[in-house]
Design an enzyme around this catalytic site. Structure first.
Site, PDB file in Angstrom:
ATOM      1  N   ASN A  32       0.840  -1.194   0.000  1.00  0.00           N
ATOM      2  CA  ASN A  32       0.000   0.000   0.000  1.00  0.00           C
ATOM      3  C   ASN A  32       0.874   1.243   0.000  1.00  0.00           C
ATOM      4  O   ASN A  32       1.950   1.280   0.613  1.00  0.00           O
ATOM      5  CB  ASN A  32      -0.994  -0.009   1.169  1.00  0.00           C
ATOM      6  CG  ASN A  32      -0.375  -0.118   2.535  1.00  0.00           C
ATOM      7  OD1 ASN A  32       0.670  -0.737   2.709  1.00  0.00           O
ATOM      8  ND2 ASN A  32      -1.002   0.476   3.532  1.00  0.00           N
ATOM      9  N   GLU A  74       0.348   5.315   0.633  1.00  0.00           N
ATOM     10  CA  GLU A  74      -0.596   6.346   1.066  1.00  0.00           C
ATOM     11  C   GLU A  74      -0.179   7.712   0.540  1.00  0.00           C
ATOM     12  O   GLU A  74       0.900   7.881  -0.035  1.00  0.00           O
ATOM     13  CB  GLU A  74      -0.688   6.325   2.601  1.00  0.00           C
ATOM     14  CG  GLU A  74      -1.206   4.984   3.083  1.00  0.00           C
ATOM     15  CD  GLU A  74      -1.500   4.917   4.574  1.00  0.00           C
ATOM     16  OE1 GLU A  74      -1.025   5.793   5.328  1.00  0.00           O
ATOM     17  OE2 GLU A  74      -2.217   3.986   4.959  1.00  0.00           O
ATOM     18  N   CYS A 112      -4.183   0.681  -2.513  1.00  0.00           N
ATOM     19  CA  CYS A 112      -4.022  -0.537  -1.716  1.00  0.00           C
ATOM     20  C   CYS A 112      -2.956  -1.456  -2.325  1.00  0.00           C
ATOM     21  O   CYS A 112      -2.671  -1.401  -3.531  1.00  0.00           O
ATOM     22  CB  CYS A 112      -5.328  -1.319  -1.663  1.00  0.00           C
ATOM     23  SG  CYS A 112      -6.663  -0.523  -0.786  1.00  0.00           S
ATOM     24  N   GLU A 146      -3.183  -4.609  -2.942  1.00  0.00           N
ATOM     25  CA  GLU A 146      -3.739  -5.540  -3.943  1.00  0.00           C
ATOM     26  C   GLU A 146      -3.777  -4.901  -5.326  1.00  0.00           C
ATOM     27  O   GLU A 146      -3.408  -5.499  -6.335  1.00  0.00           O
ATOM     28  CB  GLU A 146      -5.168  -5.964  -3.565  1.00  0.00           C
ATOM     29  CG  GLU A 146      -5.286  -6.735  -2.267  1.00  0.00           C
ATOM     30  CD  GLU A 146      -5.552  -5.835  -1.075  1.00  0.00           C
ATOM     31  OE1 GLU A 146      -4.919  -4.765  -0.968  1.00  0.00           O
ATOM     32  OE2 GLU A 146      -6.379  -6.219  -0.234  1.00  0.00           O
ATOM     33  N   CYS A 159     -10.510  -4.614   0.049  1.00  0.00           N
ATOM     34  CA  CYS A 159     -11.616  -3.650   0.068  1.00  0.00           C
ATOM     35  C   CYS A 159     -12.474  -3.837  -1.186  1.00  0.00           C
ATOM     36  O   CYS A 159     -12.084  -4.543  -2.138  1.00  0.00           O
ATOM     37  CB  CYS A 159     -11.078  -2.219   0.159  1.00  0.00           C
ATOM     38  SG  CYS A 159     -10.410  -1.588  -1.395  1.00  0.00           S
ATOM     39  N   CYS A 194     -10.770  -3.041  -4.553  1.00  0.00           N
ATOM     40  CA  CYS A 194      -9.793  -4.063  -4.961  1.00  0.00           C
ATOM     41  C   CYS A 194     -10.488  -5.336  -5.444  1.00  0.00           C
ATOM     42  O   CYS A 194     -10.032  -5.974  -6.393  1.00  0.00           O
ATOM     43  CB  CYS A 194      -8.842  -4.378  -3.812  1.00  0.00           C
ATOM     44  SG  CYS A 194      -7.657  -3.052  -3.511  1.00  0.00           S
TER      45      CYS A 194
END
Ligand code: THU
Length: 132
Positions: free
Chosen positions: A44, A46, A55, A57, A88, A91
């Protein structure tokens, strides 16, 4: 656990170390195996403008696509938190673009490993074949 799953979890654990997560301090690593047997990973990343965070994934899936691969058969998602996390919603939909209903989603934390099929996490999904 199979050797293949162990290898995927280890790859995800390894890339988790690269996580850029100064805001949430929540480190995530992902590693996927394509139907051709190749492995791609991602962490991930940010952003100070929180909504731009990506993310682990999706990073792994986009890397796979950038290398010319188009189909994944399994993806491991690893955190160093108490319990596992599942991908999430965003994803899940991105994974669905490049995977069948039975794609394996391996969710691992130091204490727990659970394997889901994609259609358990995203039932009745909107998928590429719906447009043809
Ligand atoms: N995150 C992931 O990378 N994957 C998930 O499956 C859950 C959430 C990241 C996004 C953000 O950087 C942090 O975890 C907290 O939400």
């Amino acid at each position: 656990m199979s050797e293949a799953d162990r290898k995927l979890i280890d790859s995800a654990l390894n890339v988790l170390k690269q996580s850029y997560s100064p805001y949430s301090k929540f480190r995530v690593g992902a590693a996927l195996r394509t139907t051709n047997g190749e492995i791609f990973d991602g962490c991930n990343v940010e952003n100070v403008s929180y909504g731009l965070t990506i993310c682990a994934e999706r990073n792994a899936v986009f890397k796979m696509v950038s290398f010319g691969e188009r189909k994944l058969e399994s993806i491991a998602v690893v955190t160093d938190s108490e319990s596992i996390v599942t991908p999430c919603g965003a994803c899940r939909q991105v994974i669905r673009e490049f995977a069948d209903d039975d794609c394996r989603i391996i969710c691992a934390s130091p204490n727990e490993v659970r394997v889901f099929a994609l259609n358990q996490l995203l039932p009745f999904s909107f998928k590429p074949s719906d447009l043809t």
